[in-house]
Design an enzyme around this catalytic site. Structure first.
Site, PDB file in Angstrom:
ATOM      1  N   HIS A  82     -10.240   0.831   1.360  1.00 39.28           N
ATOM      2  CA  HIS A  82      -9.818   2.153   1.848  1.00 39.28           C
ATOM      3  C   HIS A  82     -11.022   3.069   2.098  1.00 39.28           C
ATOM      4  O   HIS A  82     -11.003   3.901   3.001  1.00 39.28           O
ATOM      5  CB  HIS A  82      -8.906   2.838   0.826  1.00 39.28           C
ATOM      6  CG  HIS A  82      -7.453   2.502   0.974  1.00 39.28           C
ATOM      7  ND1 HIS A  82      -6.720   2.812   2.103  1.00 39.28           N
ATOM      8  CD2 HIS A  82      -6.575   1.910   0.119  1.00 39.28           C
ATOM      9  CE1 HIS A  82      -5.459   2.419   1.938  1.00 39.28           C
ATOM     10  NE2 HIS A  82      -5.344   1.860   0.750  1.00 39.28           N
ATOM     11  N   HIS A  98      -8.715  -4.024  -2.525  1.00 43.34           N
ATOM     12  CA  HIS A  98      -7.845  -3.232  -1.645  1.00 43.34           C
ATOM     13  C   HIS A  98      -8.300  -1.766  -1.627  1.00 43.34           C
ATOM     14  O   HIS A  98      -8.400  -1.153  -0.559  1.00 43.34           O
ATOM     15  CB  HIS A  98      -6.394  -3.349  -2.158  1.00 43.34           C
ATOM     16  CG  HIS A  98      -5.382  -2.527  -1.427  1.00 43.34           C
ATOM     17  ND1 HIS A  98      -4.260  -3.072  -0.838  1.00 43.34           N
ATOM     18  CD2 HIS A  98      -5.295  -1.190  -1.193  1.00 43.34           C
ATOM     19  CE1 HIS A  98      -3.545  -2.113  -0.268  1.00 43.34           C
ATOM     20  NE2 HIS A  98      -4.150  -0.955  -0.466  1.00 43.34           N
ATOM     21  N   GLU A  99      -8.582  -1.211  -2.816  1.00 42.23           N
ATOM     22  CA  GLU A  99      -8.953   0.215  -2.890  1.00 42.23           C
ATOM     23  C   GLU A  99     -10.354   0.463  -2.336  1.00 42.23           C
ATOM     24  O   GLU A  99     -10.583   1.476  -1.670  1.00 42.23           O
ATOM     25  CB  GLU A  99      -8.838   0.739  -4.324  1.00 42.23           C
ATOM     26  CG  GLU A  99      -7.434   0.648  -4.934  1.00 42.23           C
ATOM     27  CD  GLU A  99      -6.317   1.181  -4.045  1.00 42.23           C
ATOM     28  OE1 GLU A  99      -6.552   2.123  -3.258  1.00 42.23           O
ATOM     29  OE2 GLU A  99      -5.194   0.640  -4.122  1.00 42.23           O
ATOM     30  N   CYS A 136       0.846  -1.194   0.000  1.00 39.56           N
ATOM     31  CA  CYS A 136       0.000   0.000   0.000  1.00 39.56           C
ATOM     32  C   CYS A 136       0.880   1.243   0.000  1.00 39.56           C
ATOM     33  O   CYS A 136       1.884   1.294   0.714  1.00 39.56           O
ATOM     34  CB  CYS A 136      -0.878  -0.028   1.248  1.00 39.56           C
ATOM     35  SG  CYS A 136      -1.991   1.365   1.383  1.00 39.56           S
TER      36      CYS A 136
HETATM   37 ZN   LIG Z   1      -3.671   1.017  -0.062  1.00 40.73          ZN
END
Ligand SMILES: [Zn+2]
Length: 200
Positions: free
Chosen positions: A146, A142-143, A100
């Site tokens: 966030h 993953h995004e 990340c």
């Molecule tokens: Zn990230």
């Protein structure tokens, strides 16, 4: 259009843990946000995705660089933007490489879905409904995480799956396990805290 500062963990833990709000209208502000995300991601040679909260804007917008899975090559020139991305179907949970931009130098193996069907809006406000598979699904997952304040350290199975790569005394690049990182990084969530925070 500008290259923005990427918030780093744990210094900006509270901002990175904040949930982002849906985009109601795709106006000039959102247009500029997408440009800034793309410019900022393009500045990093290793990054494959960036989410708005990482540049301290808490709106549900992400940019990703998708790869061509069939020949193993990653097509990384053109990031695409996804607005209000929402997972409507998912499967194929596996352990894979992760990292990340908010954790420079830190890598690990996370457990993520490798098949995702996602709906949302494209930068023109047109609805999309797309399937992402393999590592592309890992990046999109993953995004999207966030946007809910979920970080990749929350998705590991064991602290032994986290490491940094750093030069050792013999000037070789070597893996340093998480247990050594913890002592050097003030403000980290303890392993038990982030393992218990794992979300479906
Ligand atoms: Zn990230």
């Amino acid at each position: 259009m500008a290259i923005r500062e990427i918030l780093i963990y744990p210094q900006h833990k509270s901002e990175l843990r904040r949930k982002s709000a849906p985009v109601i209208k795709i106006d000039r502000e959102i247009f500029l946000l997408i440009q800034d995300l793309k410019d900022t991601l393009s500045e990093s040679k290793d990054g494959v995705g960036l989410a708005s909260p990482q540049i301290n804007i808490h709106r549900r917008v992400i940019v990703v660089r998708l790869g061509n899975e069939s020949d193993g090559e990653r097509q990384t020139d053109f990031p695409i933007a996804l607005i209000n991305p929402q997972i409507i179907e998912s499967s194929d949970e596996r352990k894979d490489f992760d990292g990340c931009l908010s954790f420079p130098g830190l890598f690990g193996k996370t457990i993520r879905l490798h098949y995702l069907q996602v709906k949302g809006l494209d930068p023109k406000g047109k609805p999309f409904n797309s399937v992402f598979e393999g590592f592309n699904a890992v990046v999109v997952h993953h995004e999207i995480d966030h946007l809910d304040g979920v970080l990749f350290i929350d998705r590991i199975e064991s602290v032994n799956d986290l490491y940094i790569i750093r030069e050792n005394e013999r000037s070789e690049m070597a893996k340093v396990p998480y247990t050594d990182i913890l002592s050097g990084y003030e403000g980290w969530d303890s392993p038990n805290t982030f393992i218990s925070r794992k979300v479906a």
